[in-house]
Design an enzyme around this catalytic site. Structure first.
Site, PDB file in Angstrom:
ATOM      1  N   ASP A   1      27.455  41.094  34.750  1.00 12.87           N
ATOM      2  CA  ASP A   1      28.833  41.069  34.275  1.00 12.87           C
ATOM      3  C   ASP A   1      29.417  42.467  34.516  1.00 12.87           C
ATOM      4  O   ASP A   1      28.702  43.427  34.826  1.00 12.87           O
ATOM      5  CB  ASP A   1      28.889  40.687  32.788  1.00 12.87           C
ATOM      6  CG  ASP A   1      30.278  40.208  32.387  1.00 12.87           C
ATOM      7  OD1 ASP A   1      31.240  40.495  33.102  1.00 12.87           O
ATOM      8  OD2 ASP A   1      30.391  39.554  31.340  1.00 12.87           O
TER       9      ASP A   1
HETATM   10  C1  BGC Z   1      33.941  39.365  31.535  1.00 10.22           C
HETATM   11  C2  BGC Z   1      33.545  38.422  32.618  1.00 10.22           C
HETATM   12  C3  BGC Z   1      34.390  38.623  33.812  1.00 10.22           C
HETATM   13  C4  BGC Z   1      34.378  40.075  34.232  1.00 10.22           C
HETATM   14  C5  BGC Z   1      35.160  40.372  35.488  1.00 10.22           C
HETATM   15  C6  BGC Z   1      34.175  40.773  32.018  1.00 10.22           C
HETATM   16  O1  BGC Z   1      34.815  41.506  31.035  1.00 10.22           O
HETATM   17  O2  BGC Z   1      32.926  39.360  30.574  1.00 10.22           O
HETATM   18  O3  BGC Z   1      33.631  37.101  32.175  1.00 10.22           O
HETATM   19  O4  BGC Z   1      33.965  37.793  34.848  1.00 10.22           O
HETATM   20  O5  BGC Z   1      34.910  40.822  33.186  1.00 10.22           O
HETATM   21  O6  BGC Z   1      36.501  40.020  35.395  1.00 10.22           O
END
Ligand code: BGC
Length: 743
Positions: A253
């Protein structure tokens, strides 16, 4: 027991000389052999630096590195649980949670196909979703990205999503693996889950996504049983790679690899990163924006000093590049252009259809469908556009402007800026024009005691009132109470005190608090709308006037009070900065309705509940179970887990006066020790004309009928008799039966 342990294949994880865990290499199983062979041929021509480059996010644009010299394009990715985020001219679809609430596999699939089409049109290789964490606590901030509170439902939805997106040649990404059930302290809490619960509840939907061929996995921010999800040898190595035999690639993530865990992350099976390194047990980036992987990183040094082997780097590259081949992205894939107009009337219509088929009718004392000739009085800030531009009430906002006015979907990193939005009031005005009726709007919740409106209502025979309220939800925080924002509850009660036919429309990302108004005699209809996307008003109008006969079901339980739910975050929790704060999953297998059943708690509306404008009868339950002498145990990676061991059929008949769709649900009462009283193991969508009857069939697989046997680390068929419950919700059981299996 002894026999069973012999059936478990020798553990094929390798160990480095230093003893650190190293994830098994991709072996091409499950249909990946050709893609893997091509990937190996290409990667064998890459230098170490090039291989390291494809493990890191490219700085310019969301892209995982490329090797132009060899024609490897790298992978452009886009977030978006409700469409393609961060790109203009993308449709805003209903929330994933709405898709789940439709209990309609075909609709879930078509939603995903459309999202895949929009991603592909823009040259995006990887579309983030499905989100398959479980709605463990009712106010979970990211519940809108997920598929509700039940692992079976979530797994079915995940599989449809993967098949749909990947039918367009776009990689889908299952996330957030694993244990990211709350936003509160997500970077510094450890989700502590016992082994059986992990397998039967939390891994379950990810397993279905792997079975459907998902190309990539996003590992989560949180810890799992004491070590970070992105560097966890058990959850990443053992569960995902050894047990599920995942052949695709794992990305962290955004910023989920923390300082000091770079080597463990690589060895445990994280193949690529998005975002920079974070400081462990905090919410903070390491100063100076440092990347954990890539040619100039801790990972590169680790390869040089031997703590990460070059064969692990090869495996990372093989996994990433084989997914590129598997999805056919080596052939004429559109060039990245996020501004391509991917909108279409077809998608608008689909969004409207998903919307109307995902609105759950919770109460209807003969108010709906509306006659079409009534005068309508519409209240509530969610029925129109943003009135106030009021200060945003939460700490984490990507789209503050969306807090007021019509609710389209959850906010945060996956928020799709809608190309347009149809409010309830606009849609009602169009309807009123076409039917020569009148509709009046009073949207200011802070002026809900609107005497002029109430005088008008008193003077209008047969007037109906609609109150449209919302509870905003977003990534970054969990909803502490489940009560409508901006005096929504007060508005409902005020309108109901003056209007004898009041319909409440509620938009949010999961359960909400109905206790102060649901039993009010003048609240004669309640609709749970979730987040309907850009066609919100039209979808609502279709249901309100009976153009669409509602069929959706609650993918979660709505309790009478907050304390009735099995798990609530500790909202006061603070980071320790030096170690995790523990979040104990003490309810174990008893998530959502399983908890209410076990503890005899009466919910306001139970999981699987939803009304129709017609009625359905169930009859003729028939169960055919395997008569073979079965192996009682199946190892975790057995190819037999999806074999059908029992077939249940039942006749469903439309006994009312309107065509409609029923969602028969099958629950199993397993004889396994400690099993829930009922666990969902089947559902279907059955469209029926008046007086029409159809035989519905449910297939029960080996995994559906097994429990996770921690001792043998595999799936075990319990001794004893299974109970079969088929009905219209988890509590409205119409027919029951039993069967046993031989083993
Ligand atoms: C979230 C993810 C997301 C990523 C990129 C993160 O803050 O947890 O779900 O895919 O950001 O946008």
């Amino acid at each position: 027991m002894l026999l069973a342990s012999l059936l478990v294949p020798a553990i094929f994880c390798a160990n480095t000389a230093s003893g650190a865990y190293v994830v098994p290499v991709a072996d091409g199983s499950g249909g990946w052999a050709d893609a893997l062979a091509k990937a190996k041929a290409l990667v064998s021509q890459m230098t170490l630096e090039e291989k390291l480059n494809i493990t890191q996010q490219n700085n310019d644009f969301p892209r995982v590195g490329e090797v132009n010299r060899l024609g490897y394009t790298g992978l452009f990715y886009a977030d978006g649980a409700e469409g393609v985020r961060g790109a203009p001219y993308s449709s805003a679809f209903p929330m994933a949670l709405n898709g789940a609430g439709s209990f309609d596999r075909d609709l879930m699939y078509r939603r995903a196909v459309a999202i895949g089409q929009e991603a592909r049109a823009k040259g995006i290789n990887v579309q983030f979703g499905p989100g398959v964490n479980i709605l463990r606590s009712p106010g979970a901030g990211r519940a809108f990205k997920y598929n509700g509170a039940d692992p079976y439902l979530s797994g079915q939805a995940a599989a449809e999503h993967v098949k749909g997106v990947q039918s367009q040649g776009v990689m889908s990404t299952m996330r957030h693996y694993i244990g990211n059930e709350q936003e509160t302290g997500r970077r510094w809490t450890s989700s502590n889950i016992d082994d059986r619960t992990a397998h039967e509840v939390y891994i379950w939907p990810f397993q279905d996504a792997v079975h459907a061929g998902v190309a990539s996995t996003m590992c989560a921010y949180n810890g799992v049983n004491g070590s970070y999800a992105c560097s966890n040898p058990t959850s990443l190595g053992k569960w995902l790679h050894e047990e599920l035999k995942f052949q695709g690639w794992v990305m962290s993530d955004f910023g989920a690899i923390v300082q000091g865990q770079e080597v463990n992350s690589a060895n445990a099976g994280t193949d690529t990163v998005i975002g920079a390194t974070f400081t462990a047990y905090t919410d903070d980036f390491v100063q100076g924006f440092v990347y954990p992987f890539g040619p100039d990183s801790v990972l590169a040094s680790a390869v040089a000093n031997g703590t990460v082997s070059e064969s692990r780097i090869d495996d990372m590259a093989h996994r990433i590049v084989s997914a590129w081949y598997k999805l056919g992205q080596d052939k004429e894939y559109p060039k990245l252009n996020t501004s391509v107009n991917a909108l279409s009337q077809e998608h608008n219509d689909l969004i409207r259809e998903i919307g109307s088929k995902s609105i759950v009718l919770l109460k209807n004392d003969d108010l709906l469908p509306l006659s079409g000739t009534q005068s309508l009085y519409v209240f509530g800030q969610a029925a129109s556009v943003d009135l106030y531009g009021a200060p945003y009430p939460v700490s984490f906002a990507f789209s503050p402007d969306q807090d007021m006015g019509t609710f389209l979907g959850g906010q945060g990193s996956s928020y799709v800026t809608a190309p347009y939005a149809i409010t309830l009031f606009q849609a009602l005005q169009s309807h009123a024009r076409a039917h020569s009726t009148q509709v009046f709007g009073y949207f200011d919740n802070f002026n809900h005691t609107n005497q002029a409106a109430y005088a008008a209502i008193a003077n209008t025979a047969g007037a109906a009132c609609l109150v449209d309220v919302r509870h905003t939800c977003s990534e970054g925080y969990d909803r502490e109470n489940l009560t409508a924002s901006w005096e929504g509850d007060e508005t409902i009660l005020s309108v109901a005190s003056q209007c004898s036919n009041t319909a409440v429309i509620y938009s949010s990302c999961g359960p909400f608090n109905v206790s102060s108004w649901s039993d009010h005699p003048n609240v004669t209809a309640i609709l749970d709308a979730g987040g309907l996307g850009q066609e919100a008003g039209n979808s609502l109008v279709d249901v309100l006037f009976g153009v669409v006969n509602p069929s959706a079901r609650l993918p979660y339980t709505i309790a009478h009070k907050l304390e009735d739910y099995p798990a609530l975050p500790d909202f006061e929790i603070q980071p320790l900065n030096t170690s995790f704060q523990d979040v104990e999953y003490t309810e174990g297998l008893f998530v959502d309705y399983r908890w209410f059943d076990k503890n005899g708690i009466e919910p306001a509306f139970e999981f699987g509940f939803g009304l129709s404008y017609t009625t359905f009868n169930y009859s003729n339950l028939n169960i055919q179970s395997s008569t073979a002498n079965l192996n009682q145990y199946a190892p975790a990676n057995s190819t037999e887990l999806y074999d059908c061991l029992a077939l249940v059929t039942i006749d469903v008949c439309n006994s009312g006066n309107l065509a409609g769709s029923e969602i028969p649900q099958l629950y199993i009462g397993s004889p396994a020790d400690g099993a829930p009283i009922k666990a969902l193991r089947g559902f279907d969508t059955v469209g029926l004309d008046v007086r029409a009857k159809k035989k519905v069939e449910f297939q029960l697989t080996r995994r559906d009928l097994s429990f996770w046997d921690t001792y043998n680390a595999g799936w075990t068929l319990p001794d004893g008799e299974y109970k079969v419950y088929v009905g219209a919700s988890s509590r409205d059981i119409r027919e029951t039966g039993t069967f046993s299996l031989l083993h």
